[in-house]
Design an enzyme around this catalytic site. Structure first.
Site, PDB file in Angstrom:
ATOM      1  N   ARG A 275     -11.693  32.853  55.964  1.00 19.77           N
ATOM      2  CA  ARG A 275     -12.669  31.814  55.613  1.00 19.77           C
ATOM      3  C   ARG A 275     -12.613  31.428  54.142  1.00 19.77           C
ATOM      4  O   ARG A 275     -12.751  30.252  53.796  1.00 19.77           O
ATOM      5  CB  ARG A 275     -14.069  32.279  55.990  1.00 19.77           C
ATOM      6  CG  ARG A 275     -14.280  32.418  57.489  1.00 19.77           C
ATOM      7  CD  ARG A 275     -15.731  32.649  57.814  1.00 19.77           C
ATOM      8  NE  ARG A 275     -15.931  32.805  59.253  1.00 19.77           N
ATOM      9  CZ  ARG A 275     -17.130  32.924  59.823  1.00 19.77           C
ATOM     10  NH1 ARG A 275     -18.223  32.880  59.068  1.00 19.77           N
ATOM     11  NH2 ARG A 275     -17.235  33.077  61.119  1.00 19.77           N
TER      12      ARG A 275
ATOM     13  N   ASP B 271     -31.892  25.834  57.144  1.00 27.07           N
ATOM     14  CA  ASP B 271     -30.724  26.698  57.223  1.00 27.07           C
ATOM     15  C   ASP B 271     -30.181  26.868  55.815  1.00 27.07           C
ATOM     16  O   ASP B 271     -30.426  26.028  54.934  1.00 27.07           O
ATOM     17  CB  ASP B 271     -29.650  26.079  58.131  1.00 27.07           C
ATOM     18  CG  ASP B 271     -28.686  27.124  58.681  1.00 27.07           C
ATOM     19  OD1 ASP B 271     -28.824  27.510  59.853  1.00 27.07           O
ATOM     20  OD2 ASP B 271     -27.792  27.569  57.930  1.00 27.07           O
TER      21      ASP B 271
END
Length: 287
Positions: A55, A156
């Site tokens: 990632r 979020d």
């Protein structure tokens, strides 16, 4: 094991990791784990080294740096753009419409009883790409008695997913997950360049507000209390002290008669002084 090199957290060797495009050592991984824990409360397991490399390697390429050590220097310097990108990269977003449907059945039952209210407030703590808050909104608009409004805050930590949620566009293969009566009422099917996609109708979008929020922020910007809070599949990423700290703060913004919904693999046994069980992965404040 062929060759030398010291062992890393997941059993690979540093020599093996150095055969990848970027040098990634056990010390680098420890820095990643420490930073994401301090800044997002996420407790990365020792076996996540592969995931972290895959990632974050994209961020190294994007920033044109030559090693993880150099990249982490950039992150730890406090560069706000890169800190946000770092957290976004390591945040896992798994969601779908009407996931864990028993919560929405209970929510519907409770909402149908709200005849003496003018407004119901609901918070989706980890809204991801919007499927959860829109599922809440569909349930609410269908169940609430006439004259009772609803306001849904969807938050979020990942700014990328918030943008997608606010846009409200999804692949058409998501339709089967949505109850049939809601499909025509709340969604438009795309045509031409938008073929293969569905879009949330304005009736639904206007009751949901998307905002970035890190549950570890010193100050939460919301005012007042919520009638229902969805904090599902969030606690599994926190260690026990962080869980308790977040749950204590949630208890302060939940209405005395409100409900807290958590994920199917989560339990609040360690927070019994704050919450009591009142249904399947559903909790109320302990009075």
């Amino acid at each position: 094991m062929r060759g030398g090199g010291s062992a890393t957290a997941n059993g690979a060797t540093e020599q093996g990791w150095n055969n990848f495009q970027y040098r990634f050592t056990a010390d680098d991984f420890a820095r990643v784990r420490g930073f994401i824990y301090r800044n997002a409360g996420i407790s990365l397991a020792p076996g996540k080294m592969d995931m972290v490399y895959s990632r974050l390697a994209r961020r190294l390429r994007a920033r044109g740096v030559e090693s993880f050590a150099q990249y982490l220097d950039l992150v730890e310097s406090g560069d706000p753009q890169e800190v946000e990108a770092f957290i976004n990269a390591l945040t896992t977003n798994m969601t779908s419409f009407f996931r864990e449907p028993h919560h929405f059945r209970l929510l519907s039952e409770r909402l149908r009883q709200q005849r003496d209210r003018k407004q119901v407030t609901i918070w989706s703590c980890a809204s991801s790409t919007g499927e959860e808050p829109y599922s809440i909104a569909m349930t609410a608009l269908d169940a609430l008695p006439a004259g009772v409004g609803v306001s849904i805050l969807a938050t979020d930590i990942d700014t990328n997913v918030l943008g997608r949620g606010d846009e409200g566009v999804y692949p058409v293969d998501q339709l089967p997950k949505i109850p049939e009566p809601y499909r025509k009422r709340f969604f438009l099917k795309g045509e031409g360049n938008n073929d293969g996609f569905i879009r949330v109708k304005e009736e639904l979008r206007r009751v949901v507000t998307f905002k970035r929020l890190n549950l570890l922020d010193e100050q939460w910007p919301m005012r007042g209390k919520f009638d229902f809070i969805f904090c599902r599949n969030v606690m599994i990423y926190f260690d026990r002290p962080t869980q308790l700290a977040v749950l204590e703060r949630i208890s302060r913004v939940l209405h005395p008669d409100g409900l807290l919904f958590v994920g199917h693999s989560e339990s609040l046994h360690h927070a019994q002084e704050l919450f009591r069980v009142c249904g399947n992965t559903t909790y109320a404040l302990r009075s």
